[in-house]
Motif scaffolding. Structure first.
Motif, PDB file in Angstrom:
ATOM      1  N   ASP A  53       0.799  -1.216   0.000  1.00 20.54           N
ATOM      2  CA  ASP A  53       0.000   0.000   0.000  1.00 20.54           C
ATOM      3  C   ASP A  53       0.837   1.273   0.000  1.00 20.54           C
ATOM      4  O   ASP A  53       0.287   2.367  -0.170  1.00 20.54           O
TER       5      ASP A  53
ATOM      6  N   SER B 152      -6.387  -1.280  10.338  1.00 18.89           N
ATOM      7  CA  SER B 152      -6.587  -2.680   9.960  1.00 18.89           C
ATOM      8  C   SER B 152      -6.139  -2.877   8.517  1.00 18.89           C
ATOM      9  O   SER B 152      -5.871  -1.920   7.789  1.00 18.89           O
TER      10      SER B 152
ATOM     11  N   GLY C 117      -7.912  -3.808   5.967  1.00 17.40           N
ATOM     12  CA  GLY C 117      -8.861  -3.182   5.062  1.00 17.40           C
ATOM     13  C   GLY C 117      -8.740  -1.674   5.038  1.00 17.40           C
ATOM     14  O   GLY C 117      -8.854  -1.047   3.974  1.00 17.40           O
ATOM     15  N   GLN C 118      -8.498  -1.068   6.208  1.00 18.35           N
ATOM     16  CA  GLN C 118      -8.319   0.382   6.272  1.00 18.35           C
ATOM     17  C   GLN C 118      -7.053   0.820   5.544  1.00 18.35           C
ATOM     18  O   GLN C 118      -7.035   1.852   4.864  1.00 18.35           O
TER      19      GLN C 118
ATOM     20  N   ARG D 104      -5.746  -0.709   3.003  1.00 19.22           N
ATOM     21  CA  ARG D 104      -6.020  -0.813   1.579  1.00 19.22           C
ATOM     22  C   ARG D 104      -6.847   0.381   1.105  1.00 19.22           C
ATOM     23  O   ARG D 104      -6.592   0.941   0.031  1.00 19.22           O
ATOM     24  N   ARG D 105      -7.829   0.802   1.894  1.00 18.93           N
ATOM     25  CA  ARG D 105      -8.623   1.979   1.522  1.00 18.93           C
ATOM     26  C   ARG D 105      -7.738   3.213   1.394  1.00 18.93           C
ATOM     27  O   ARG D 105      -7.887   4.009   0.467  1.00 18.93           O
TER      28      ARG D 105
ATOM     29  N   THR E 170      -8.988  -4.822  -4.777  1.00 19.07           N
ATOM     30  CA  THR E 170     -10.013  -5.013  -3.748  1.00 19.07           C
ATOM     31  C   THR E 170      -9.624  -5.997  -2.654  1.00 19.07           C
ATOM     32  O   THR E 170     -10.433  -6.281  -1.773  1.00 19.07           O
TER      33      THR E 170
ATOM     34  N   SER F 137      -8.644  -7.411   0.721  1.00 16.60           N
ATOM     35  CA  SER F 137      -8.836  -6.935   2.104  1.00 16.60           C
ATOM     36  C   SER F 137     -10.007  -5.961   2.258  1.00 16.60           C
ATOM     37  O   SER F 137     -10.273  -5.509   3.370  1.00 16.60           O
ATOM     38  N   LEU F 138     -10.700  -5.615   1.187  1.00 14.36           N
ATOM     39  CA  LEU F 138     -11.832  -4.704   1.294  1.00 14.36           C
ATOM     40  C   LEU F 138     -13.113  -5.463   1.611  1.00 14.36           C
ATOM     41  O   LEU F 138     -13.363  -6.540   1.066  1.00 14.36           O
ATOM     42  N   ASP F 139     -13.966  -4.877   2.482  1.00 15.68           N
ATOM     43  CA  ASP F 139     -15.287  -5.440   2.705  1.00 15.68           C
ATOM     44  C   ASP F 139     -16.214  -5.003   1.576  1.00 15.68           C
ATOM     45  O   ASP F 139     -15.835  -4.223   0.692  1.00 15.68           O
TER      46      ASP F 139
ATOM     47  N   SER G  74     -16.739  -1.252   1.062  1.00 18.67           N
ATOM     48  CA  SER G  74     -15.556  -0.569   0.526  1.00 18.67           C
ATOM     49  C   SER G  74     -15.344  -0.884  -0.946  1.00 18.67           C
ATOM     50  O   SER G  74     -14.865  -0.035  -1.703  1.00 18.67           O
TER      51      SER G  74
END
Length: 208
Positions: free
Chosen positions: A74, A119, A121-122, A124-125, A145, A147-149, A152
């Motif tokens: 990232d 986290s 996912g965060q 990755r965002r 995408t 690790s994204l929920d 997201s």
């Protein structure tokens, strides 16, 4: 107008060809999704187009500094906050605000949190939000995408549609349906034949 033109491209990983003879082009507003089995060379192809390694053969035509690349790393500085990370990359890419990037990936509540405390996912965002501050017309994305929920993923798809509607283009390796009006390029027919090592000029095995 064409943002990216690829002609008979041949790429290699570890000195061995992965795919060869790949040709396609991307104009403003267009997206192309790469598909194919694991290990066929999607990541290698994207890295080559992003300028991180030389091609073995063929050609790549695009404007200088046209690409924003996002892959599995990232590119975050853990000691900096979410807002500070975006401000840093905005400065690297020539300035501009970060508010749109924070909003696009719902990062406003996390703006003051250190990146190291996020986290997966965060993180990755935040990594994807960097695309907006990069202000580059061509996005080259490797499994963006991960690790994204679900929420997201929808936000990222909206961000992609906004980029395309503003005249940007995107080349994406993903197995997720992002709901984009995108062409599909299956790399299976371009799988390199044989295992003869192919090393481009200046190839250094230490960096394979």
């Amino acid at each position: 107008m064409t943002l990216l033109a690829v002609h008979d491209l041949v790429v290699a990983r570890g000195g061995l060809r992965t795919v060869e003879g790949v040709s396609f082009s991307l104009a403003p507003g267009q997206a192309l999704i790469l598909r194919g089995p694991n290990g066929i060379g999607k990541t290698t192809l994207l890295r080559t187009i992003a300028g991180l390694q030389p091609p073995v053969g063929g050609g790549i035509e695009m404007a200088e500094d046209a690409v924003a690349y996002a892959a599995h790393a990232d590119g975050l500085k853990g000691a900096l906050s979410v807002a500070e990370n975006l401000a840093f990359w905005a400065q690297v890419f020539g300035g501009g605000g970060i508010e749109a990037a924070l909003s696009a990936m719902a990062l406003e509540p996390l703006a003051d949190r250190p990146a190291a405390a996020l986290s997966a996912g965060q993180k990755r965002r935040l990594g994807l939000a960097r695309l907006l501050v990069a202000r580059r017309p061509l996005w080259v994305l490797d499994e963006p995408t991960v690790s994204l929920d679900a929420a997201s993923v929808l936000r990222f798809a909206d961000m992609m549609r906004g980029h395309l509607s503003e005249g940007g283009a995107a080349l994406i390796a993903t197995h997720i349906d992002l709901g984009l009006d995108a062409r599909i390029l299956d790399l299976t027919p371009f799988r390199a034949q044989g295992i003869t090592p192919s090393r481009p000029a200046g190839f250094n095995e230490a960096f394979a």
